[in-house]
Design an enzyme around this catalytic site. Structure first.
Site, PDB file in Angstrom:
ATOM      1  N   CYS A  20      43.082  61.665  43.075  1.00  0.00           N
ATOM      2  CA  CYS A  20      41.849  62.357  42.301  1.00  0.00           C
ATOM      3  C   CYS A  20      40.785  61.159  42.013  1.00  0.00           C
ATOM      4  CB  CYS A  20      42.508  62.910  41.122  1.00  0.00           C
ATOM      5  SG  CYS A  20      43.737  62.008  40.166  1.00  0.00           S
ATOM      6  N   HIS A 116      45.219  62.051  36.201  1.00  0.00           N
ATOM      7  CA  HIS A 116      44.164  62.754  36.774  1.00  0.00           C
ATOM      8  C   HIS A 116      42.775  62.449  36.384  1.00  0.00           C
ATOM      9  CE1 HIS A 116      42.167  66.294  38.828  1.00  0.00           C
ATOM     10  NE2 HIS A 116      41.619  66.656  37.838  1.00  0.00           N
ATOM     11  N   ASN A 131      35.466  68.523  38.974  1.00  0.00           N
ATOM     12  CA  ASN A 131      37.004  68.558  39.204  1.00  0.00           C
ATOM     13  C   ASN A 131      37.353  69.011  40.597  1.00  0.00           C
ATOM     14  OD1 ASN A 131      39.513  68.448  38.641  1.00  0.00           O
ATOM     15  ND2 ASN A 131      39.421  69.238  36.581  1.00  0.00           N
TER      16      ASN A 131
END
Length: 327
Positions: A20, A116, A131
């Protein structure tokens, strides 16, 4: 290329493994610049510098791990080449104070919760949540940007202000003078998500189908569970805080979420954030219908003309005028 990309020009990487941080950086810069290898090289350089300064021997890295996670120091170092600085949103830095007073004065934010990372960036006059656990970018109403950042903080996220000049990108060019109609965008995202689910169902029923590019709902849930996990002791308090913020924000109905104590905290948080976005878009749509300014807006193509008329509906969508609360 899906309909969202054609409309907005936004470059959006979706989750692969636990990369991520890589996705957050590339989504911020709107191109594939960093890889796991290049970020790992930066992490090793930082490890070496830290060992030299602190006099520590070789051990586990503080800047990366085997899952693909990278520290804030790695992201900061990676962005130095673009003369971009990451400033903590909650700090006493003048830029942080400016962001808290007027979130729309900042072009982009990078947010972190444990392992994350995600990016929120403005294109033209509108903000999008990039995202990587989402199939497509989520449109965030300018009116609700502050609430959205607050909800991320209540969920445990650390927020960093992106300070510096981001490189030019296609999305900025497309959306600089043409804003997206919220209802139209919501219909497109629903269509893309539905198409993705259908493709995943078809791939599951096909013998031997194990495409690595498939990113189904189970992948999303695993990514959320791995990256947004909160302590059980924080669960009830967090639900109450988020529920209250939603109640304060134009009467968003959160009772279903609050009463469902068996629901995963991470899934609950994601649904609360999604509900806030949806409510913000509905609110902005009502504002759009009341306002009459010269700002252009992209909305769905008009209905086909009556048989006696030869005018063809626009393929790209009709432009209307409405006021956008700009930064």
């Amino acid at each position: 290329m899906n309909e969202i990309n054609k409309l907005t020009g936004i470059y959006h990487e979706v989750q692969e493994g636990s990369l991520c941080a890589q996705h957050a950086l590339n989504n911020l810069l709107q191109r594939e610049i960093f890889s796991a290898i290049s970020l790992a090289d930066i992490a090793r350089q930082l490890d070496e510098q830290e060992r030299h300064v602190l006099g520590h021997g070789y051990g586990e890295s503080e800047n990366m791990d085997d899952t693909g996670f990278f520290s804030i120091q790695v992201l900061q170092k990676a962005l130095e080449v673009f003369e971009i600085e990451l400033i903590p949103y909650a700090s006493q830095h003048p830029k942080a104070q400016q962001a808290r007073d007027d979130p729309q004065s900042i072009q982009a934010y990078i947010c972190n919760l444990r392992e994350h990372w995600l990016t929120i960036r403005r294109f033209g006059t509108q903000y999008f949540d990039l995202n990587s656990i989402s199939i497509v970018p989520k449109l965030i109403s300018n009116t609700y940007l502050s609430l959205y950042l607050t909800q991320l903080q209540h969920s445990g996220y650390s927020i960093f202000i992106v300070h510096g000049n981001l490189p030019p990108c296609t999305a900025d060019e497309k959306l600089l003078n043409n804003t997206i109609d919220p209802n139209y965008y919501r219909s497109l995202t629903d269509r893309v998500n539905a198409s993705n689910k259908d493709n995943n169902k078809n791939s599951k029923t096909s013998a031997g189908s194990t495409s690595s590019s498939s990113f189904d709902e189970r992948d999303i849930q695993r990514a959320i569970k791995a990256s947004v996990e909160l302590d059980n002791s924080e669960d009830k308090a967090l639900q109450k805080v988020l529920a209250q913020s939603l109640r304060d924000a134009h009467g968003i109905d959160d009772s279903t979420f609050v009463n469902n104590h068996e629901e995963d905290t991470d899934a609950l948080n994601q649904r609360l954030l999604d509900q806030a976005i949806a409510a913000s878009l509905i609110n902005d749509t009502s504002v759009t219908q009341k306002d009459n300014t010269s700002t252009e807006s992209i909305q769905p193509p008009p209905s086909p003309p009556p048989p006696t008329t030869t005018t063809e509906p626009s393929v790209e969508g009709k432009i209307i005028s409405h006021e956008i609360i700009n930064c």
